[in-house]
Structure formats: C-alpha cells, structure tokens
Write an enzyme that holds these catalytic residues in place. Structure first.
Site, PDB file in Angstrom:
ATOM      1  N   TYR A  45      -8.042   5.551 166.560  1.00 19.34           N
ATOM      2  CA  TYR A  45      -7.007   4.668 167.092  1.00 19.34           C
ATOM      3  C   TYR A  45      -7.657   3.435 167.714  1.00 19.34           C
ATOM      4  CZ  TYR A  45      -2.417   3.241 168.056  1.00 19.34           C
ATOM      5  OH  TYR A  45      -1.278   2.500 168.035  1.00 19.34           O
ATOM      6  N   ARG A  98       3.390  -7.459 164.029  1.00 19.73           N
ATOM      7  CA  ARG A  98       2.647  -7.720 165.260  1.00 19.73           C
ATOM      8  C   ARG A  98       1.750  -6.526 165.536  1.00 19.73           C
ATOM      9  NH1 ARG A  98       1.911  -6.183 169.892  1.00 19.73           N
ATOM     10  NH2 ARG A  98       3.452  -4.526 169.662  1.00 19.73           N
ATOM     11  N   LYS A 116      -1.206   6.771 164.627  1.00 16.92           N
ATOM     12  CA  LYS A 116      -0.307   7.330 165.656  1.00 16.92           C
ATOM     13  C   LYS A 116       0.057   8.768 165.331  1.00 16.92           C
ATOM     14  CE  LYS A 116       0.498   4.345 168.741  1.00 16.92           C
ATOM     15  NZ  LYS A 116       1.173   3.683 169.801  1.00 16.92           N
ATOM     16  N   GLU A 188       7.075   0.873 165.609  1.00 14.75           N
ATOM     17  CA  GLU A 188       5.711   0.550 166.028  1.00 14.75           C
ATOM     18  C   GLU A 188       5.320  -0.842 165.550  1.00 14.75           C
ATOM     19  OE1 GLU A 188       2.795   1.378 168.264  1.00 14.75           O
ATOM     20  OE2 GLU A 188       4.097   3.062 167.838  1.00 14.75           O
ATOM     21  N   ASP A 189       4.878  -1.682 166.468  1.00 12.98           N
ATOM     22  CA  ASP A 189       4.308  -2.991 166.126  1.00 12.98           C
ATOM     23  C   ASP A 189       5.231  -3.876 165.284  1.00 12.98           C
ATOM     24  OD1 ASP A 189       2.214  -2.321 167.668  1.00 12.98           O
ATOM     25  OD2 ASP A 189       0.741  -2.091 166.094  1.00 12.98           O
ATOM     26  N   ASP A 211       7.418   2.548 170.909  1.00 12.33           N
ATOM     27  CA  ASP A 211       6.240   2.838 171.722  1.00 12.33           C
ATOM     28  C   ASP A 211       5.751   1.603 172.464  1.00 12.33           C
ATOM     29  OD1 ASP A 211       4.376   4.750 172.636  1.00 12.33           O
ATOM     30  OD2 ASP A 211       2.854   3.819 171.382  1.00 12.33           O
ATOM     31  N   ASP A 212       5.890   0.421 171.846  1.00 13.61           N
ATOM     32  CA  ASP A 212       5.395  -0.810 172.479  1.00 13.61           C
ATOM     33  C   ASP A 212       6.221  -1.164 173.713  1.00 13.61           C
ATOM     34  OD1 ASP A 212       3.497  -1.347 170.274  1.00 13.61           O
ATOM     35  OD2 ASP A 212       5.334  -1.558 169.127  1.00 13.61           O
ATOM     36  N   ASN A 353      -4.638  -4.895 173.716  1.00 15.93           N
ATOM     37  CA  ASN A 353      -5.554  -4.270 172.750  1.00 15.93           C
ATOM     38  C   ASN A 353      -5.796  -5.216 171.575  1.00 15.93           C
ATOM     39  OD1 ASN A 353      -5.784  -1.709 174.001  1.00 15.93           O
ATOM     40  ND2 ASN A 353      -3.770  -1.148 173.272  1.00 15.93           N
TER      41      ASN A 353
END
Length: 497
Positions: A45, A98, A116, A188-189, A211-212, A353
C-alpha cells in the site's frame, strides 16, 4: 519468501514480487502480509502503491480486478456476471481521477482497489474470494498517459456530466441487482466533486463508504481522541486549523464537529466554530462564501481574509494543525515554530500521501518544535533521534479503520452506513492505545496487533448498527468481539492425515 523479497533493493520490485505471489499462492501471500504487516504494508500500500499506479501499464502482467469502461455502457450487469466469484461482500471502486496526491492516473488507478482489498483480507479478515476490485474507465485527462505506449485504458479525455452520471448510476444499480443490498461499496480516489455527490446520492439507497472522506476522518479523529491523554482536556478545548479543504480536510472537520457536538450537547453549527480551513486561495472566510464549493461553505467563518498559512496560524492560534493538501513541504520551519511557540504540546498531523507529498517530515516536526510536537503522518516515517531521545512518529493510516469498519458492517448484515458508526470506530481505535504507546509519544497503536484492533472496531461498529436498527443478521451475537474474531479469514494450511 521473506528472504527473497528482502533481496530486492527497490520498493517497486518488492511490490511486483508480492503481486506475483498473490497470483501464484494467495494463501501464502496473506500469511506473509499478516505476519510481517509493518514491513510489508508500505510495499503493498502507500507509499509504494502510488509508484505502482504511475507505472501500472509497464509492470502490468495480468488483470487483478474488473475493468468497466464507457464501452460497456448498457451491459454493466453482464460484465459483473463475468466475475467468477458469486458471494461478494466488499467492492472497492475507483475511476482513477485523484490517486493519492498524484492526480489523474486513469485506468492505472486499479492498483488502489487491489491494494485496499488485500488489506481488507489481511487486516480485517474478509475472505479474499468475497473481495472485488473495480476500476471504472471513463478516460483520462493525463496527457502523459494518453501518449504512453503502455497505457492500459481508454485513450480519450474523461467523460463528465450526464454521460458520467448515467454510467455510475448503471453501475450502482447493477451491483445492487447482482449482489444484493448488503454488499459494501467503498468509493476510492474519486475527484472531489464526484466523491461528495456519489456519497450523497447513494448513501440512502446503498451500503456505501468513501474512505477518503469518512475513513480518513475516522482515523484522524481516533488520533485526536487518543492525544487528549497526552495534552489533557477534551476536543472542545481545541482550535483546529486545516491546510487543504478537499475530501479529506472537510471530512475530518465534519467528524470532529460531530464528536464535539456529541460530547458537549452543543449544536453542530456551534461545534464547527473552532475549526478553520485554509485552501489554495487562503483562509476560508464568510466574505468568500459566494465563490466556494458547497462542501466548503459550512467552514466559512467571520474573519478578515488571510492569504498564507503562517499568517493564518498566527491569527487563529490553533492547538491542532492538520495537513490534507496533497502538497509536500507546506508546513515550513516558520509554521511549525509558530505552532510550538503557541502551544506546549502542538499537535501536528501531515496526512498527505505518498511520502513525497507529506506537508513535513517527522524529523522536521520534532526538530523545529524542540521535540514537543505530537506528530503523526499519512505515510510511514522512521523513528527520529532528537537531543538523545527517540521519537516514534505515529501513522494516521486509514488501514487502522476501514478493514475493521467493513468487517463490522458485513458480520452484522448492515444495510446503511451512519455517521455514528464512524464515531464508534474512532473511539474503539483510540481505546486500543496503551500507556506504553503514549510514553513513546504515539497516538496510534502499533500495526503488529492490527487484527485484534480490527476485531474491536468491528464489534463497536456492529453494536452501533444493531442499536440503530440497521443490522439484519439476527439475533445479535452476545459477544461481538468473539464473533468478529470467528468471522475472520486466516491463511492456514489444512492438516491432512
């Protein structure tokens, strides 16, 4: 296997070796990951997965998930039926717009759902066969990728507006039709505008989790709750300043406000008043309200405009500084020194990150604050020696929360996510930090007992789901922690006589 993996010099080579192992011997892959979690988590990850996504086309060997592109419009249900496993419990889906702090990586964002879900299994004990990584390919606006001979996705600009909304709607409907109401869909993203819209649109009809926005918020809130043991007082005593007002920043801010309002019985509006956000144009203040995106509006308080972060720190006098900007080196020496002059124990979280985008390093935070900062980051940093003392930086990693959170939803058959479940997860994680951890300045427990921590988080999330009447697995098990542990997949080999 561990000996062989340690021979590689480059993290990306280790990532590729782990990917090959996952394809070849899934059970052994998870055995390694569980037993060497602190060493291998940065490989499978963040930060290594970021580099893997950037180079995904050139290291691509075989697909590790389901790709759904614009070309499949009208046939998404059929495409889902092509996936060999039937009993899916968790889907992690991205459109690659993103990825971490790296921007639009298009179809190559698949590394994120795959990574993930490996963590859902290793850390949360969800069966590998119950996990489905999906990338929705609507094109990319990354010119470099469009010209890259190894790019694996559609070579076109991103679809937006109605075309995009229709594809996503077809996808969400197909998932519910094929896998039922209790499948967890983790977004996610996605880019900011889509992330908030999708969560708002499907939060009432599907079991969805971003999650973000929510995972990051929950893990940061846990760190802040734990940090109260080091600084004393309650969350309501603090002033918070964020650098970055996107998904993570506003998500964390909202969850902090919810927790403060729960603790003090104040209104949410009242709780928001101690939380200030700085975006690329400066401090978010009410005179800017007209031009702000909808998710920033609740944070526009009365104050004269301030352009840069140092001035904002000196004007707002925060006790907690949180970086979610995606831009590295933005917590300068001046900023950290201001925080240290304002507070005996300044709380500084640089969460962006991968490591290259972190607002400051652990060494900078400890050195510039004369070793007084309580520091945690999004990507891992090595321990720091300062004036003869060793400081161990905490990692505010979503991997503390989402695996246990997902397990809690699955094992209770929950049909909707409620904010109170996120608060329950935060409080459960904060409760796992021991005196010994605090003595090292840690506000998160070590990853080595992550499965035990996940079981506790799952139990608290499930308890909240039962309390809210959102759980369908009845009757409720008496001991939820034991039940969580019994539900967890373990990569053991069977004994044959």
């Amino acid at each position: 296997m561990m000996h062989n993996i340690r021979q590689y010099q480059l993290p990306l080579q280790k990532y590729m070796a782990m990917t090959d192992l996952q394809e070849m011997n899934e059970r052994l892959f998870y055995k390694l990951l569980i037993e060497n979690v602190e060493e291998l988590l940065p490989v499978v990850y963040t930060p290594t997965v970021g580099e893997a996504c950037q180079k995904y086309g050139s290291i691509f060997r075989r697909p590790q998930g389901l790709f759904i592109s614009l070309k499949e419009k009208g046939k998404i249900l059929e495409v889902l039926k092509n996936w060999p496993q039937r009993n899916i419990q968790v889907i992690v889906v991205t459109d690659g717009e993103r990825i971490l702090g790296l921007g639009d990586l298009g179809c190559q964002g698949m590394g994120i759902p795959v990574g993930k879900l490996s963590l859902y299994t290793a850390l949360g004990g969800v069966r590998p066969s119950a996990c489905l990584p999906i990338t929705i390919d609507v094109g990319t606006n990354n010119e470099k990728l469009l010209e890259d001979e190894f790019y694996i996705g559609l070579r076109q600009k991103r679809a937006t507006g109605q075309e995009y909304a229709e594809l996503m709607h077809e996808f969400m409907s197909a998932v519910k039709q094929h896998y039922g109401e209790k499948v967890l869909i983790q977004f996610e993203d996605f880019a900011n505008h889509n992330a908030f819209d999708l969560l708002a649109k499907y939060g009432t009809t599907h079991l969805v989790f971003n999650d973000d926005i929510q995972g990051t918020a929950s893990v940061v809130l846990a760190g802040l709750i734990a940090a109260q043991k080091l600084v004393g007082g309650t969350l309501a005593d603090h002033r918070f300043l964020f650098l970055g007002a996107g998904e993570a920043g506003t998500g964390i801010a909202e969850l902090i406000a919810l927790e403060i309002s729960k603790q003090t019985n104040a209104s949410l509006e009242e709780a928001r008043k101690n939380i200030w956000l700085v975006d690329s144009k400066g401090l978010i203040v009410s005179s800017r309200k007209e031009s702000l995106q909808h998710f920033k509006k609740p944070w526009a308080h009365e104050h004269e405009p301030i352009r840069n972060l140092t001035d904002a720190v000196n004007a707002i006098k925060p006790t907690v500084l949180i970086g979610t900007s995606g831009v590295g080196r933005t917590f300068t020496k001046e900023v950290v020194k201001s925080m240290a002059s304002l507070n005996e124990r300044p709380i500084i979280l640089s969460l962006s990150n991968p490591t290259s985008q972190s607002e400051c390093t652990a060494e900078e935070a400890y050195t510039w604050s004369q070793g007084r900062a309580i520091f945690a980051s999004g990507s891992p940093f090595a321990p720091v020696q300062y004036e003869g003392k060793v400081f161990v930086p905490g990692q505010a990693n979503n991997a503390y929360i989402f695996p246990g959170f997902g397990l809690g939803l699955i094992m209770s058959g929950t049909v909707r996510v409620h904010d109170d479940m996120l608060l329950a997860a935060s409080e459960a994680l904060a409760a796992q930090v021991t005196r010994e951890n605090f003595d090292k300045g840690l506000i998160y427990p070590p990853f080595s007992n992550i499965r035990k921590i996940s079981a506790h988080i799952a139990a608290e999330v499930a308890a909240k789901a039962y309390e809210l009447g959102l759980a369908t697995r009845l009757p409720q098990p008496e001991n939820l922690v034991k039940y969580a542990e019994s539900c967890m997949y373990s990569p053991a080999y069977r004994n044959y006589r």
